[in-house]
Design a protein around this motif. Structure first.
Motif, PDB file in Angstrom:
ATOM      1  N   LYS A  53      38.928  39.248  41.926  1.00 18.48           N
ATOM      2  CA  LYS A  53      39.887  38.325  41.310  1.00 18.48           C
ATOM      3  C   LYS A  53      40.582  37.576  42.455  1.00 18.48           C
ATOM      4  O   LYS A  53      41.373  38.150  43.198  1.00 18.48           O
ATOM      5  CB  LYS A  53      40.910  39.148  40.519  1.00 18.48           C
ATOM      6  N   VAL A  54      40.248  36.307  42.610  1.00 15.48           N
ATOM      7  CA  VAL A  54      40.679  35.565  43.800  1.00 15.48           C
ATOM      8  C   VAL A  54      41.655  34.451  43.416  1.00 15.48           C
ATOM      9  O   VAL A  54      41.366  33.654  42.517  1.00 15.48           O
ATOM     10  CB  VAL A  54      39.442  34.976  44.528  1.00 15.48           C
ATOM     11  N   GLY A  55      42.778  34.399  44.097  1.00 16.70           N
ATOM     12  CA  GLY A  55      43.740  33.322  43.873  1.00 16.70           C
ATOM     13  C   GLY A  55      43.443  32.176  44.822  1.00 16.70           C
ATOM     14  O   GLY A  55      43.332  32.376  46.027  1.00 16.70           O
ATOM     15  N   VAL A  56      43.270  30.976  44.265  1.00 13.04           N
ATOM     16  CA  VAL A  56      43.058  29.784  45.098  1.00 13.04           C
ATOM     17  C   VAL A  56      44.277  28.893  44.940  1.00 13.04           C
ATOM     18  O   VAL A  56      44.650  28.524  43.819  1.00 13.04           O
ATOM     19  CB  VAL A  56      41.767  29.027  44.680  1.00 13.04           C
ATOM     20  N   ILE A  83      30.217  36.305  44.974  1.00  9.42           N
ATOM     21  CA  ILE A  83      30.509  37.639  44.414  1.00  9.42           C
ATOM     22  C   ILE A  83      30.244  37.573  42.917  1.00  9.42           C
ATOM     23  O   ILE A  83      31.107  37.105  42.154  1.00  9.42           O
ATOM     24  CB  ILE A  83      31.991  38.047  44.596  1.00  9.42           C
ATOM     25  N   PRO A  84      29.101  38.036  42.469  1.00  5.54           N
ATOM     26  CA  PRO A  84      28.820  37.959  41.037  1.00  5.54           C
ATOM     27  C   PRO A  84      29.920  38.633  40.224  1.00  5.54           C
ATOM     28  O   PRO A  84      30.386  39.721  40.575  1.00  5.54           O
ATOM     29  CB  PRO A  84      27.485  38.712  40.912  1.00  5.54           C
ATOM     30  N   GLY A  85      30.361  37.936  39.201  1.00  6.33           N
ATOM     31  CA  GLY A  85      31.399  38.489  38.324  1.00  6.33           C
ATOM     32  C   GLY A  85      32.817  38.187  38.784  1.00  6.33           C
ATOM     33  O   GLY A  85      33.783  38.523  38.095  1.00  6.33           O
ATOM     34  N   VAL A 314      35.224  35.668  51.674  1.00  5.41           N
ATOM     35  CA  VAL A 314      35.781  36.390  50.525  1.00  5.41           C
ATOM     36  C   VAL A 314      34.816  37.514  50.123  1.00  5.41           C
ATOM     37  O   VAL A 314      35.223  38.657  49.907  1.00  5.41           O
ATOM     38  CB  VAL A 314      36.028  35.427  49.332  1.00  5.41           C
ATOM     39  N   ALA A 315      33.521  37.187  50.079  1.00  3.94           N
ATOM     40  CA  ALA A 315      32.516  38.178  49.671  1.00  3.94           C
ATOM     41  C   ALA A 315      32.434  39.322  50.680  1.00  3.94           C
ATOM     42  O   ALA A 315      32.335  40.493  50.291  1.00  3.94           O
ATOM     43  CB  ALA A 315      31.160  37.504  49.518  1.00  3.94           C
ATOM     44  N   ALA A 316      32.487  38.986  51.963  1.00  2.00           N
ATOM     45  CA  ALA A 316      32.407  40.038  52.992  1.00  2.00           C
ATOM     46  C   ALA A 316      33.617  40.978  52.894  1.00  2.00           C
ATOM     47  O   ALA A 316      33.479  42.195  53.010  1.00  2.00           O
ATOM     48  CB  ALA A 316      32.323  39.409  54.376  1.00  2.00           C
ATOM     49  N   ILE A 317      34.797  40.392  52.654  1.00  2.00           N
ATOM     50  CA  ILE A 317      36.005  41.229  52.506  1.00  2.00           C
ATOM     51  C   ILE A 317      35.825  42.140  51.295  1.00  2.00           C
ATOM     52  O   ILE A 317      36.083  43.340  51.345  1.00  2.00           O
ATOM     53  CB  ILE A 317      37.263  40.346  52.334  1.00  2.00           C
ATOM     54  N   SER A 318      35.377  41.562  50.203  1.00  2.00           N
ATOM     55  CA  SER A 318      35.219  42.317  48.967  1.00  2.00           C
ATOM     56  C   SER A 318      34.163  43.418  49.110  1.00  2.00           C
ATOM     57  O   SER A 318      34.348  44.545  48.638  1.00  2.00           O
ATOM     58  CB  SER A 318      34.842  41.368  47.830  1.00  2.00           C
TER      59      SER A 318
END
Ligand code: BGC
Length: 387
Positions: A53-56, A83-85, A314-318
């Protein structure tokens, strides 16, 4: 003395007390899982691990067409793709730093576990990073740096290079516009509250200062523009024209939005096409102004690359994977209040003028020929793109 309870009752009681203390300790250590009201909450992602769940948070819309027409759709597409989903909570602060802080608070309350933010104010936004850090929420500064040593990543373009491309263009072409003592140059810069504006300015000056110093050009006006407000840029240009009896040959203007209004001021004096005007962002209006000859150049920044690089981080962090290969050793030192080196991804900007519109922005699909040519009055396309 009368004995109260048997030894067995005492040991049972002690066990019970110890057991309840253990339960209480466990509850406070985990800090999540059971909400105050008794309901269950999803366990918060710590330091972005497992985050979907990402805030932009984007800064405004009026200063440049890019934010709404390019950055918003690019980020909204790239993050769920990486990041799928994953879902994106999109906010735009409309130039108000306090509003952006409120939006960030709301995002964090609603469970956003990574924030991607282009600050409305590079300095004030440090408070948002501090709050996020306290909650274990990583922040990526998007396009504009945030003056915080706690910032996790920074994704942008080489913004000093952007200014240098603008300045170099002036250096390469001013002779077409300057005659004798008529070499007056104005500088209409971006907002002081945006770190980029200073970088663009410094980059431009690295090329222009030698020309001011050796007398090739004369700087007669130099102003930063609050909020990058396009209408204010027009007022600035009108003031500069009046103060110099309409004798101006070069207008270094930091972006296309402001350039469009500067051109309006020039048109009112029938001076458009006679003054070298710079820009940035390769907006449709900017490219049209280049085709008509009212603007000399713009700087193309491939925003899809910027959004994609952000989504990769973002994906790497997740996923909890290594980000080193993404940032490739690049770092940006926080100025003014900082000193920390922030791991960075900095993309490469490209100068665009009449000669390479086709091979850059059109070839990349950044702007389409149809968009640029629609609304361009017949016979005004001096670049030969539409005719
Ligand atoms: C961006 C530019 C934009 C300007 C005004 C800067 O931070 O890098 O692309 O034109 O803000 O929105």
């Amino acid at each position: 003395m009368k004995r109260i309870g048997t030894p067995r009752t005492w040991s049972m009681l002690i066990c019970l007390v110890l057991f309840s203390m253990l339960i209480a300790a466990c509850g406070s250590a985990s800090g999540s899982g059971v909400a105050a009201g008794g309901g269950t909450t999803a366990p918060a992602a710590t330091n972005g691990k497992g985050c979907k769940k990402v805030g932009v948070l984007l800064p405004e819309t009026a200063s440049s067409a890019r934010w709404d027409s390019k950055d918003k759709p690019a980020l909204e597409a790239a993050i769920p793709k990486a990041i799928p989903g994953a879902t994106v909570d999109y906010n735009n602060a409309q130039g108000d730093a306090d509003q952006q802080a409120t939006q960030a608070d709301a995002d964090m309350t609603n469970g956003d576990c990574i924030l991607v933010m282009a600050p409305a104010d590079s300095l004030k936004s440090a408070a948002i990073v501090a709050k996020a850090k306290a909650k274990g929420i990583p922040v990526i500064a998007y396009d504009r740096l945030i003056y915080s040593n706690d910032l996790n990543y920074y994704v942008s373009f080489d913004n000093t290079a952007v200014g240098a491309l603008q300045g170099q263009y002036v250096a390469d072409h001013y002779k077409t516009y300057v005659t004798g003592a008529n070499k007056n140059t104005v500088m209409i810069n971006g907002a002081k509250t945006d770190n980029n504006a200073t970088l663009f300015y410094n980059g431009a000056l690295s090329k222009l200062q030698p020309l001011y110093d050796n007398g090739s050009l004369k700087k007669v006006y130099d102003q930063f523009t609050p909020n990058w407000d396009n209408a204010t840029a027009q007022t600035e240009m009108e003031g500069a024209l009046t103060a110099n009896a309409n004798n101006i040959q070069v207008a270094y203007v930091a972006n296309d939005g402001m350039a469009n209004n500067v051109i309006a001021a020039l048109k009112a004096k029938k001076l458009n096409k006679k003054v070298l005007v710079t820009g940035q962002d390769a907006t449709v209006a900017g490219i049209q102004n280049i085709l008509t000859g009212d603007q000399a150049m713009t700087v193309y920044k491939a925003i899809t690359k910027e959004a994609d690089a952000t989504a990769q981080l973002v994906a790497a962090i997740s996923n909890g994977t290594d980000t080193a290969s993404l940032v490739n050793g690049q770092k940006t030192t926080v100025p003014i209040t900082g000193g920390a080196d922030i791991p960075s991804v900095l993309e490469v900007p490209v100068a665009v003028d009449k000669a390479n519109i086709q091979t850059t922005v059109i070839a990349d699909g950044y702007v389409t020929k149809a968009d640029v040519c629609a609304g361009l009055p017949a016979g005004t396309d001096t670049g030969g793109l539409c005719s």
